[in-house]
Design a protein around this motif. Structure first.
Motif, PDB file in Angstrom:
ATOM      1  N   UNK A  14       0.825  -1.204   0.000  1.00 11.37           N
ATOM      2  CA  UNK A  14       0.000   0.000   0.000  1.00 11.37           C
ATOM      3  C   UNK A  14       0.862   1.257   0.000  1.00 11.37           C
ATOM      4  N   UNK A  15       1.892   1.279   0.826  1.00 12.85           N
ATOM      5  CA  UNK A  15       2.781   2.450   0.895  1.00 12.85           C
ATOM      6  C   UNK A  15       3.561   2.633  -0.411  1.00 12.85           C
ATOM      7  N   UNK A  16       4.044   1.543  -0.986  1.00  8.36           N
ATOM      8  CA  UNK A  16       4.776   1.650  -2.245  1.00  8.36           C
ATOM      9  C   UNK A  16       3.861   2.170  -3.351  1.00  8.36           C
ATOM     10  N   UNK A  17       2.621   1.714  -3.375  1.00  9.56           N
ATOM     11  CA  UNK A  17       1.665   2.184  -4.371  1.00  9.56           C
ATOM     12  C   UNK A  17       1.328   3.658  -4.163  1.00  9.56           C
ATOM     13  N   UNK A  18       1.260   4.091  -2.910  1.00  5.31           N
ATOM     14  CA  UNK A  18       0.985   5.497  -2.610  1.00  5.31           C
ATOM     15  C   UNK A  18       2.043   6.380  -3.263  1.00  5.31           C
ATOM     16  N   UNK A  19       3.284   5.974  -3.155  1.00 14.33           N
ATOM     17  CA  UNK A  19       4.384   6.748  -3.724  1.00 14.33           C
ATOM     18  C   UNK A  19       4.340   6.699  -5.247  1.00 14.33           C
ATOM     19  N   UNK A  31      11.581  -8.140  -2.445  1.00  9.68           N
ATOM     20  CA  UNK A  31      11.563  -9.582  -2.243  1.00  9.68           C
ATOM     21  C   UNK A  31      11.400  -9.868  -0.751  1.00  9.68           C
ATOM     22  N   UNK A  32      10.168  -9.800  -0.263  1.00  9.98           N
ATOM     23  CA  UNK A  32       9.925  -9.967   1.163  1.00  9.98           C
ATOM     24  C   UNK A  32      10.132 -11.397   1.622  1.00  9.98           C
ATOM     25  N   UNK A  33      10.080 -12.343   0.710  1.00  6.72           N
ATOM     26  CA  UNK A  33      10.275 -13.741   1.082  1.00  6.72           C
ATOM     27  C   UNK A  33      11.658 -14.021   1.651  1.00  6.72           C
ATOM     28  N   UNK A  34      12.609 -13.180   1.313  1.00  8.98           N
ATOM     29  CA  UNK A  34      13.980 -13.347   1.801  1.00  8.98           C
ATOM     30  C   UNK A  34      14.293 -12.435   2.976  1.00  8.98           C
ATOM     31  N   UNK A  35      13.291 -11.664   3.431  1.00  8.87           N
ATOM     32  CA  UNK A  35      13.502 -10.714   4.529  1.00  8.87           C
ATOM     33  C   UNK A  35      12.960 -11.292   5.835  1.00  8.87           C
ATOM     34  N   UNK A  36      13.612 -10.949   6.917  1.00 11.75           N
ATOM     35  CA  UNK A  36      13.066 -11.300   8.224  1.00 11.75           C
ATOM     36  C   UNK A  36      11.888 -10.355   8.497  1.00 11.75           C
ATOM     37  N   UNK A  37      11.076 -10.690   9.478  1.00 15.77           N
ATOM     38  CA  UNK A  37       9.963  -9.814   9.836  1.00 15.77           C
ATOM     39  C   UNK A  37      10.479  -8.447  10.260  1.00 15.77           C
ATOM     40  N   UNK A  38      11.574  -8.404  10.983  1.00 14.86           N
ATOM     41  CA  UNK A  38      12.168  -7.125  11.402  1.00 14.86           C
ATOM     42  C   UNK A  38      12.595  -6.302  10.187  1.00 14.86           C
ATOM     43  N   UNK A  39      13.135  -6.942   9.174  1.00 14.86           N
ATOM     44  CA  UNK A  39      13.534  -6.234   7.958  1.00 14.86           C
ATOM     45  C   UNK A  39      12.319  -5.684   7.217  1.00 14.86           C
ATOM     46  N   UNK A  45       8.604   1.034   7.525  1.00 12.81           N
ATOM     47  CA  UNK A  45       8.802   2.314   8.210  1.00 12.81           C
ATOM     48  C   UNK A  45       9.454   3.334   7.278  1.00 12.81           C
ATOM     49  N   UNK A  46      10.405   2.874   6.481  1.00 15.25           N
ATOM     50  CA  UNK A  46      11.075   3.749   5.511  1.00 15.25           C
ATOM     51  C   UNK A  46      10.055   4.331   4.537  1.00 15.25           C
ATOM     52  N   UNK A  47       9.201   3.500   3.977  1.00 22.56           N
ATOM     53  CA  UNK A  47       8.204   3.973   3.019  1.00 22.56           C
ATOM     54  C   UNK A  47       7.146   4.835   3.687  1.00 22.56           C
TER      55      UNK A  47
END
Length: 57
Positions: A14-19, A31-39, A45-47
């Motif tokens: 949603x945030x990426x689409x907003x931008x 590629x969220x599949x390779x990211x930890x939940x914290x990442x 938060x960045x977006x």
């Protein structure tokens, strides 16, 4: 995938689409599949903090 993680990923989309819809060219391949939940949380938060300035024209 847990419901909380699924919600984080949906919020990220949603945030990426907003931008992108503001006319700001961004690479929204994440590629969220390779990211930890914290990442994912940090990426979200960045977006959320980003305030786009639309392109002229």
């Amino acid at each position: 995938m847990t419901e909380a993680r699924r919600d984080l990923i949906q919020a990220l989309v949603t945030e990426q689409n907003r931008i992108a819809c503001a006319g700001v060219p961004i690479d929204i391949l994440t590629i969220t599949g390779f990211m930890t939940t914290a990442e994912v949380e940090a990426h979200l938060a960045h977006y959320r903090a980003y305030r786009p300035n639309a392109r002229a024209g």
